[in-house]
Every structure is written in structure tokens, then in C-alpha cells.
Write a protein that holds these residues in place. Structure first.
Motif, mmCIF file in Angstrom:
data_model
loop_
_atom_site.group_PDB
_atom_site.id
_atom_site.type_symbol
_atom_site.label_atom_id
_atom_site.label_comp_id
_atom_site.label_asym_id
_atom_site.label_seq_id
_atom_site.Cartn_x
_atom_site.Cartn_y
_atom_site.Cartn_z
ATOM 1 N N ALA A 1 0.826 -1.200 0.000
ATOM 2 C CA ALA A 1 0.000 0.000 0.000
ATOM 3 C C ALA A 1 0.863 1.253 0.000
ATOM 4 O O ALA A 1 2.002 1.243 0.456
ATOM 5 C CB ALA A 1 -0.920 0.000 1.222
ATOM 6 N N ASP A 2 0.295 2.315 -0.528
ATOM 7 C CA ASP A 2 0.882 3.652 -0.489
ATOM 8 C C ASP A 2 -0.136 4.581 0.160
ATOM 9 O O ASP A 2 -1.344 4.441 -0.081
ATOM 10 C CB ASP A 2 1.185 4.186 -1.895
ATOM 11 N N ILE B 1 -5.208 6.518 -0.331
ATOM 12 C CA ILE B 1 -4.604 5.250 0.056
ATOM 13 C C ILE B 1 -4.793 4.283 -1.100
ATOM 14 O O ILE B 1 -5.918 4.068 -1.552
ATOM 15 C CB ILE B 1 -5.237 4.716 1.351
ATOM 16 N N LEU B 2 -3.686 3.756 -1.592
ATOM 17 C CA LEU B 2 -3.701 2.808 -2.709
ATOM 18 C C LEU B 2 -3.249 1.456 -2.184
ATOM 19 O O LEU B 2 -2.178 1.349 -1.589
ATOM 20 C CB LEU B 2 -2.753 3.281 -3.822
ATOM 21 N N VAL B 3 -4.071 0.439 -2.391
ATOM 22 C CA VAL B 3 -3.768 -0.904 -1.889
ATOM 23 C C VAL B 3 -3.815 -1.877 -3.057
ATOM 24 O O VAL B 3 -4.810 -1.941 -3.772
ATOM 25 C CB VAL B 3 -4.775 -1.342 -0.798
ATOM 26 N N GLU B 4 -2.722 -2.629 -3.248
ATOM 27 C CA GLU B 4 -2.664 -3.624 -4.324
ATOM 28 C C GLU B 4 -3.422 -4.878 -3.908
ATOM 29 O O GLU B 4 -3.081 -5.523 -2.930
ATOM 30 C CB GLU B 4 -1.214 -3.991 -4.640
ATOM 31 N N LEU B 5 -4.468 -5.196 -4.682
ATOM 32 C CA LEU B 5 -5.292 -6.368 -4.394
ATOM 33 C C LEU B 5 -5.576 -7.151 -5.681
ATOM 34 O O LEU B 5 -6.733 -7.349 -6.057
ATOM 35 C CB LEU B 5 -6.614 -5.936 -3.732
ATOM 36 N N ARG C 1 -12.917 2.946 -4.528
ATOM 37 C CA ARG C 1 -13.198 2.273 -5.802
ATOM 38 C C ARG C 1 -12.063 1.310 -6.096
ATOM 39 O O ARG C 1 -10.937 1.506 -5.632
ATOM 40 C CB ARG C 1 -13.392 3.266 -6.935
ATOM 41 N N MET C 2 -12.381 0.253 -6.837
ATOM 42 C CA MET C 2 -11.365 -0.725 -7.249
ATOM 43 C C MET C 2 -11.313 -0.756 -8.758
ATOM 44 O O MET C 2 -12.346 -0.739 -9.422
ATOM 45 C CB MET C 2 -11.716 -2.124 -6.730
ATOM 46 N N ARG C 3 -10.079 -0.806 -9.273
ATOM 47 C CA ARG C 3 -9.910 -0.903 -10.715
ATOM 48 C C ARG C 3 -8.595 -1.607 -10.997
ATOM 49 O O ARG C 3 -7.556 -1.219 -10.458
ATOM 50 C CB ARG C 3 -9.908 0.487 -11.345
ATOM 51 N N ALA C 4 -8.667 -2.648 -11.793
ATOM 52 C CA ALA C 4 -7.478 -3.385 -12.219
ATOM 53 C C ALA C 4 -6.632 -3.860 -11.034
ATOM 54 O O ALA C 4 -5.415 -3.760 -11.058
ATOM 55 C CB ALA C 4 -6.643 -2.542 -13.185
ATOM 56 N N GLY C 5 -7.295 -4.348 -9.982
ATOM 57 C CA GLY C 5 -6.569 -4.892 -8.843
ATOM 58 C C GLY C 5 -5.980 -3.859 -7.901
ATOM 59 O O GLY C 5 -5.184 -4.195 -7.035
ATOM 60 N N LEU C 6 -6.384 -2.591 -8.047
ATOM 61 C CA LEU C 6 -5.873 -1.531 -7.185
ATOM 62 C C LEU C 6 -7.048 -0.847 -6.498
ATOM 63 O O LEU C 6 -7.963 -0.340 -7.155
ATOM 64 C CB LEU C 6 -5.061 -0.518 -7.991
ATOM 65 N N LEU C 7 -7.033 -0.864 -5.170
ATOM 66 C CA LEU C 7 -8.061 -0.195 -4.376
ATOM 67 C C LEU C 7 -7.625 1.249 -4.146
ATOM 68 O O LEU C 7 -6.519 1.497 -3.663
ATOM 69 C CB LEU C 7 -8.241 -0.926 -3.041
#
Length: 111
Positions: A5-6, A16-20, A82-88
Motif C-alpha cells: 500500500a501507499d 490510500i492505494l492498496v494492491e489487491l 473504488r477498485m480498478r485493475a486490482g488496485l483499491l
């Protein structure tokens, strides 16, 4: 499993960006507690592989949680995600500062 996350601070709030990768929107939940944002979820192995024997397993599966303590008061009613392309993407607006001092006008009343 601990997603990367960043946390980016802007003048208006925090991003907040979370890789999912591989997770759907219904696999993830968010909560706000005071000035803390919590992200919970679960990555499940593909359903068509149940009972299969893995020869190599580099991806992580299972439940996860991340907590982000933000350095100032936030407005929980205005948090957007929002989620897009595996990034929250979670946008957490800052709460406007409360004025600590103010001038009080004195009116004059004649007797």
C-alpha cells in the motif's frame, strides 16, 4: 498475506492505494475508526483447483487486514473507495480545522 500500500497526503485529504490483484469488490471491506482506516479481506484459491496438489505456490491466500493511522482528523462520512485493475483507491478527506480563536463583537445598547 499483507497487500502492499501507499498513503499519499494532499491538501484535501489522503489517498490510500492498496494492491489487491485477483480480488473482487465483495472480497474487501473498509472501516473507519477515529482517524484510522482499516482494510479487511480474503484472497481465496481458485475454486477449480480445490483438491489439486500444488507443485509450486508463490501467491498467498487467506485473510488479510491493513490499518492506516492518519495524522489528523478525517471526515468518515465522506470517505470514497473504488477498485480498478486490482488496485483499491480510497480517498479520505481531511476534516476542516475547527477555529480555536475567534473575535466576538460587542454590541452597544442604550439605556
Amino acid at each position: 498475506f499483507r497487500p502492499l500500500a501507499d498513503v499519499v497526503e494532499t491538501a484535501e485529504g489522503f489517498l490510500i492505494l492498496v494492491e489487491l490483484p485477483g480480488l473482487e469488490r465483495e472480497d474487501v471491506s473498509l472501516e473507519v475508526h477515529g482517524n484510522e482506516l482499516a482494510v479487511f479481506g480474503e484472497r481465496k484459491p481458485p475454486a477449480d483447483l480445490v483438491g489439486a496438489a500444488f507443485q509450486s505456490m508463490e501467491r498467498f491466500y487467506g485473510c488479510f487486514s491493513r490499518r492506516f493511522a492518519l495524522p489528523m482528523e478525517i471526515d468518515p462520512s465522506s470517505v470514497e473507495a473504488r477498485m480498478r485493475a486490482g488496485l483499491l483507491h480510497v480517498l479520505v478527506p481531511k476534516r476542516p480545522p475547527k477555529p480555536e480563536n475567534r473575535n466576538i463583537a460587542i454590541t452597544f445598547e442604550e439605556e
